[in-house]
Design an enzyme around this catalytic site. Structure first.
Site, short mmCIF file in Angstrom:
data_model
loop_
_atom_site.label_atom_id
_atom_site.label_comp_id
_atom_site.label_asym_id
_atom_site.label_seq_id
_atom_site.Cartn_x
_atom_site.Cartn_y
_atom_site.Cartn_z
CG ASP A 45 4.19 -59.78 -77.41
OD1 ASP A 45 3.92 -59.69 -78.62
OD2 ASP A 45 5.04 -60.58 -76.96
CG ASN A 122 -0.71 -62.75 -72.70
OD1 ASN A 122 -0.56 -63.36 -73.76
ND2 ASN A 122 0.06 -61.73 -72.35
P1 NAP Z 1 4.12 -55.21 -68.54
O1 NAP Z 1 4.35 -55.59 -67.12
O2 NAP Z 1 4.40 -53.82 -68.98
O3 NAP Z 1 4.92 -56.21 -69.52
C1 NAP Z 1 5.03 -57.54 -69.33
C2 NAP Z 1 5.97 -58.17 -70.35
O4 NAP Z 1 5.31 -59.33 -70.87
C3 NAP Z 1 6.35 -57.29 -71.55
O5 NAP Z 1 7.72 -57.45 -71.81
C4 NAP Z 1 5.51 -57.90 -72.68
O6 NAP Z 1 6.11 -57.77 -73.95
C5 NAP Z 1 5.51 -59.36 -72.28
N1 NAP Z 1 4.43 -60.15 -72.88
C6 NAP Z 1 3.13 -59.87 -73.01
N2 NAP Z 1 2.48 -60.88 -73.62
C7 NAP Z 1 3.43 -61.82 -73.90
C8 NAP Z 1 3.39 -63.09 -74.50
N3 NAP Z 1 2.25 -63.62 -74.93
N4 NAP Z 1 4.55 -63.79 -74.59
C9 NAP Z 1 5.71 -63.29 -74.14
N5 NAP Z 1 5.82 -62.10 -73.56
C10 NAP Z 1 4.67 -61.37 -73.43
O7 NAP Z 1 2.57 -55.54 -68.84
P2 NAP Z 1 1.77 -55.45 -70.16
O8 NAP Z 1 2.65 -55.01 -71.31
O9 NAP Z 1 0.53 -54.69 -69.89
O10 NAP Z 1 1.42 -57.00 -70.37
C11 NAP Z 1 0.58 -57.67 -69.48
C12 NAP Z 1 1.16 -59.05 -69.37
O11 NAP Z 1 2.30 -59.00 -68.55
C13 NAP Z 1 0.27 -60.05 -68.69
O12 NAP Z 1 -0.66 -60.62 -69.58
C14 NAP Z 1 1.28 -61.05 -68.17
O13 NAP Z 1 1.43 -62.15 -69.05
C15 NAP Z 1 2.58 -60.30 -68.15
N6 NAP Z 1 3.15 -60.35 -66.82
C16 NAP Z 1 4.28 -61.06 -66.65
C17 NAP Z 1 4.85 -61.21 -65.40
C18 NAP Z 1 6.10 -62.03 -65.24
O14 NAP Z 1 6.62 -62.49 -66.27
N7 NAP Z 1 6.56 -62.23 -64.02
C19 NAP Z 1 4.25 -60.59 -64.29
C20 NAP Z 1 3.10 -59.87 -64.49
C21 NAP Z 1 2.54 -59.76 -65.76
P3 NAP Z 1 6.32 -56.37 -74.73
O15 NAP Z 1 7.48 -55.72 -74.06
O16 NAP Z 1 6.57 -56.79 -76.13
O17 NAP Z 1 5.05 -55.58 -74.56
#
Ligand code: NAP
Length: 266
Positions: A45, A122
């Site tokens: 994603d 997102n």
């Molecule tokens: P990352 O920190 O490397 O990965 C964040 C995780 O979020 C990865 O496992 C990614 O999936 C998953 N993800 C992204 N979009 C998603 C969606 N719409 N639904 C479910 N899971 C999703 O960062 P990145 O790959 O650059 O992604 C940035 C995103 O990380 C931000 O938009 C934010 O949503 C997310 N994030 C989440 C948290 C948390 O959950 N505590 C904290 C900070 C940021 P893949 O492994 O398939 O790439």
């Protein structure tokens, strides 16, 4: 038809990219990094988020499709073994286009009339670099609350399964043109009070955050993180623009939620 491929740069994704590029070229499709009609994102994603921002200037003309080389994703929902089938469907144009809502972010500054505008697939988050974040939250021009805590997150429906979910937000079906505000560790006691629940806002509503304590903020737009100085306000609304995904077969959103969070047959 013109295509481009974005990968996560790991060995498997690169191999699949070469394979897909070869197949699609054999079918007479043209590889065009600048003006593709369809973008294949190979990785996760996160890779699709990068592809989205790379082609953000031509969302009306470009459709995205995601192949996952790790775990099943919400945007990346094709398996590597299905690539041949996928490529044939692309070449024959046997797909529908579905559209998901996006978030519009406008940042106004105290010291200039400049307005920074962004689109998020997102979410957008706001945090204070050093101290507790204190922000007045205004909904449709009315003061709603004064937030004190770690930060605030405004997510899209398709982003509701990402950071929003980790913050206790609801999962929203992307057919709903909405945005969702969630809190990060709000301070709640007899003096300070926030609503404490995620808020789901419809497309004709807007939310404005106005800083109370300090003008510099870390604002994220999906994976992008920027320090904004001298911030006067941050405005959120559901964008008039939408992102387009190529759909080759039914894979209902709730099935993806089930397979990602409950149990997957992969
Ligand atoms: P990352 O920190 O490397 O990965 C964040 C995780 O979020 C990865 O496992 C990614 O999936 C998953 N993800 C992204 N979009 C998603 C969606 N719409 N639904 C479910 N899971 C999703 O960062 P990145 O790959 O650059 O992604 C940035 C995103 O990380 C931000 O938009 C934010 O949503 C997310 N994030 C989440 C948290 C948390 O959950 N505590 C904290 C900070 C940021 P893949 O492994 O398939 O790439």
């Amino acid at each position: 038809m013109k295509f481009a491929i974005q990968t996560r740069n790991d060995t498997l994704s690169e191999r699949l990219r070469d394979e897909a590029k070869g197949y699609l070229s054999d079918f007479g499709l043209e590889y065009d990094e600048n003006e593709p009609d369809i973008v294949l994102s190979i990785g996760g994603d996160g890779t699709l988020l990068h592809a989205f921002h790379k082609y953000i200037h031509r969302l009306q003309h470009t459709a995205f499709v995601g192949i996952h080389t790790g775990h099943l994703g919400f945007y990346a929902d094709w398996k590597p073994l299905e690539i041949e089938k996928l490529v044939i469907s692309i070449a024959r144009k046997e797909y529908d286009v579905i559209e998901y809502p996006l978030l519009e972010v406008r940042i106004n500054y105290r010291t200039s009339d400049e307005v920074a505008t962004y689109l998020a697939l997102n979410e957008s988050t706001v945090k204070s670099p050093e101290v507790t974040l204190v922000m007045d939250v205004e909904l449709n021009g009315e003061h709603f609350e004064r937030f004190r805590g770690d930060g605030l997150c405004m997510s899209t429906p398709s982003g509701s399964t990402a950071y929003n979910k980790a913050l206790g937000g609801a999962i929203i079906h992307p057919a709903l043109p909405a945005m969702q505000l969630t809190e990060m560790a709000s301070i709640n006691n007899r003096v300070f009070r926030t609503v404490g629940s995620p808020l789901v806002l419809p497309s004709h509503h807007n939310c404005v955050l106005t800083p109370v304590n300090g003008p510099d903020f870390m604002v994220t737009i999906d994976h992008l993180q920027l320090l904004h100085k001298d911030v006067k306000s941050i405005e959120y609304k559901v964008s008039g623009q939408r992102v387009r995904f190529a759909r080759f077969r039914p894979f209902p959103f709730w099935k993806r939620v089930h397979d990602s969070f409950i149990a997957s047959d992969e």
